[in-house]
Scaffold this active site. Structure first.
Site, PDB file in Angstrom:
ATOM      1  N   SER A 126      34.689  32.009  40.356  1.00  7.44           N
ATOM      2  CA  SER A 126      35.904  32.458  41.035  1.00  7.44           C
ATOM      3  C   SER A 126      36.286  33.866  40.611  1.00  7.44           C
ATOM      4  O   SER A 126      36.035  34.272  39.474  1.00  7.44           O
ATOM      5  CB  SER A 126      37.049  31.505  40.673  1.00  7.44           C
ATOM      6  OG  SER A 126      38.292  32.070  40.992  1.00  7.44           O
ATOM      7  N   TYR A 151      42.875  27.141  34.598  1.00  8.25           N
ATOM      8  CA  TYR A 151      41.838  26.997  35.638  1.00  8.25           C
ATOM      9  C   TYR A 151      40.867  28.175  35.551  1.00  8.25           C
ATOM     10  O   TYR A 151      39.655  27.975  35.460  1.00  8.25           O
ATOM     11  CB  TYR A 151      42.468  26.946  37.035  1.00  8.25           C
ATOM     12  CG  TYR A 151      41.468  27.275  38.116  1.00  8.25           C
ATOM     13  CD1 TYR A 151      41.436  28.533  38.715  1.00  8.25           C
ATOM     14  CD2 TYR A 151      40.522  26.339  38.499  1.00  8.25           C
ATOM     15  CE1 TYR A 151      40.489  28.849  39.664  1.00  8.25           C
ATOM     16  CE2 TYR A 151      39.565  26.644  39.462  1.00  8.25           C
ATOM     17  CZ  TYR A 151      39.564  27.916  40.038  1.00  8.25           C
ATOM     18  OH  TYR A 151      38.612  28.212  40.983  1.00  8.25           O
ATOM     19  N   LYS A 155      36.647  28.584  34.429  1.00  5.49           N
ATOM     20  CA  LYS A 155      35.576  29.283  35.165  1.00  5.49           C
ATOM     21  C   LYS A 155      34.913  30.324  34.254  1.00  5.49           C
ATOM     22  O   LYS A 155      33.691  30.489  34.263  1.00  5.49           O
ATOM     23  CB  LYS A 155      36.134  29.942  36.427  1.00  5.49           C
ATOM     24  CG  LYS A 155      36.572  28.944  37.494  1.00  5.49           C
ATOM     25  CD  LYS A 155      35.421  28.050  37.940  1.00  5.49           C
ATOM     26  CE  LYS A 155      35.837  27.098  39.037  1.00  5.49           C
ATOM     27  NZ  LYS A 155      34.747  26.178  39.445  1.00  5.49           N
TER      28      LYS A 155
END
Ligand code: WQD
Length: 338
Positions: A126, A151, A155
């Site tokens: 991402s 989050y 990643k």
């Protein structure tokens, strides 16, 4: 016919990628425990392609159950790993749940990829790994900054894990850094199914326009951008999904220059929140009921991609512009109401 395992195959990008893989001659199986997805998405895949997808309803955090899928499918040529929690705001409220789920599932799938010597692995990464970049557009070599959320941190950690993993296995690895995936498949048979009140911009727009939400808020218009609202690189989910097929083909043809390569998946064009709303109003003919509200904590001010690496090395072509993204998103929202 090469078999590809798609984890999170019932999800938004996963289901669109399965369509693209089928259309490019691959056989596909899915692992998805449907904790954040609807198994019905695969019915849409079948309507589009005429092909049924076998989904193993397995929690990737359970190693034995994950391992059993590989035992039953010793001919898996490649794995495309989408399955993860991805709500930025939720990750701030429940960091341990995010670290546990996103990292344990990745570690289990990689243990199986190593044990069964799977040739290719594609990781769903991402643009959140860049944090708030000092210079835009960002290239794959732009230094990453501290993630703005747990989050984003999962990643970043995922990419770190792959850096070490790729050094000790035969498996060839690619990480794809998505910018903002939006829109729906042109057939309108599959699309985004947000759970609860949508956090992301485009479902918030379409749900407001169709009346599921009374109004929406623009999170700030006093930023240092051309119109004061945040700038993003919105990318059609069909363009994103085709890049996964191209990544597998890139590895099959041994065109990769190293055993771990990263690609930005963005259009290379920045669009502000207010510009996205104008595009939606233009293609839908709906005047959107929105208000400018306070800034949203953790928001990146502006980011968009330099996508030269994906365009040149994968042969990736962007086929959908912002108007098409908004129109397919709107048609999908209307279909959900039927
Ligand atoms: C975009 C802009 C909001 C809702 C997403 C994913 C993340 C990652 C990157 C994949 C921001 C504004 C939003 C609303 C608004 N994708 N907004 N009103 O934050 O860029 O992150 O893409 O990994 O997982 O979450 O996307 O759509 O939430 O926000 O004004 O009701 O729209 O403030 O500026 P974001 P988003």
């Amino acid at each position: 016919m090469s078999k590809i395992l798609v984890t999170g195959g019932c999800g938004y990008i996963g289901s669109h990628t399965i369509v693209d893989l089928f259309e490019n001659g691959y056989d596909v199986i899915s692992i998805d425990n449907n904790s954040r997805s609807d198994a019905g998405s695969l019915n849409g895949v079948e309507k589009i392609t005429g092909k049924a997808v076998k989904n193993y309803k397995v929690d990737l955090c359970n190693f034995d159950d994950t391992h059993a899928v590989f035992e039953e499918n010793e001919d898996i040529e490649g794995v495309i790993h989408f399955a993860a929690y991805k709500a930025v705001g939720e990750s701030v409220d429940k960091p341990l749940m995010y670290y546990e789920n996103n990292l344990n599932s990745l570690l289990n799938i990689l243990k199986c990829v190593q044990e069964f010597d799977v040739p290719y692995f594609v990781f769903s990464s991402s643009c959140t790994v860049y944090g708030n970049p000092d210079v835009i557009p960002v290239t794959e070599n732009t230094p990453t900054k501290p993630a703005e959320s747990p989050y984003g941190a999962t990643k970043q950690m995922g990419e770190q894990i792959l850096t070490s993993f790729a050094k000790i296995v035969n498996t060839q690895v690619v990480a794809l850094r998505y910018f903002n995936p939006v829109g729906a498949h042109p057939s309108i048979e599959i699309g985004e199914l947000p759970i609860g009140r949508p956090q992301n911009l485009v479902p918030a727009i379409t749900q407001t326009a169709i009346g599921k939400l009374p109004k929406m808020f623009v999170h700030g218009d006093d930023y240092d951008t051309r119109d004061g609202s945040c700038l993003r690189d919105y990318i059609h989910v069909s363009d994103i999904s085709h890049a996964h097929t191209l990544a597998i083909q890139y590895l099959e043809k041994e065109k990769n220059s190293s055993n771990y390569e990263i690609f930005n998946l963005g259009t290379g064009n920045g669009v502000t929140v207010l510009e996205a709303i104008r595009s939606f109003e233009k293609v839908s003919g709906v005047k959107l009921n929105y208000e400018v509200g306070p800034r949203r904590e953790g928001d990146i001010i502006a980011i968009y991609a330099n996508n030269d690496h994906a365009v040149k090395s994968l042969g990736w072509e962007i086929k959908h512009d912002i108007d098409d993204m908004m129109l397919t998103a709107w048609k999908w929202e209307q279909k959900l109401k039927e």
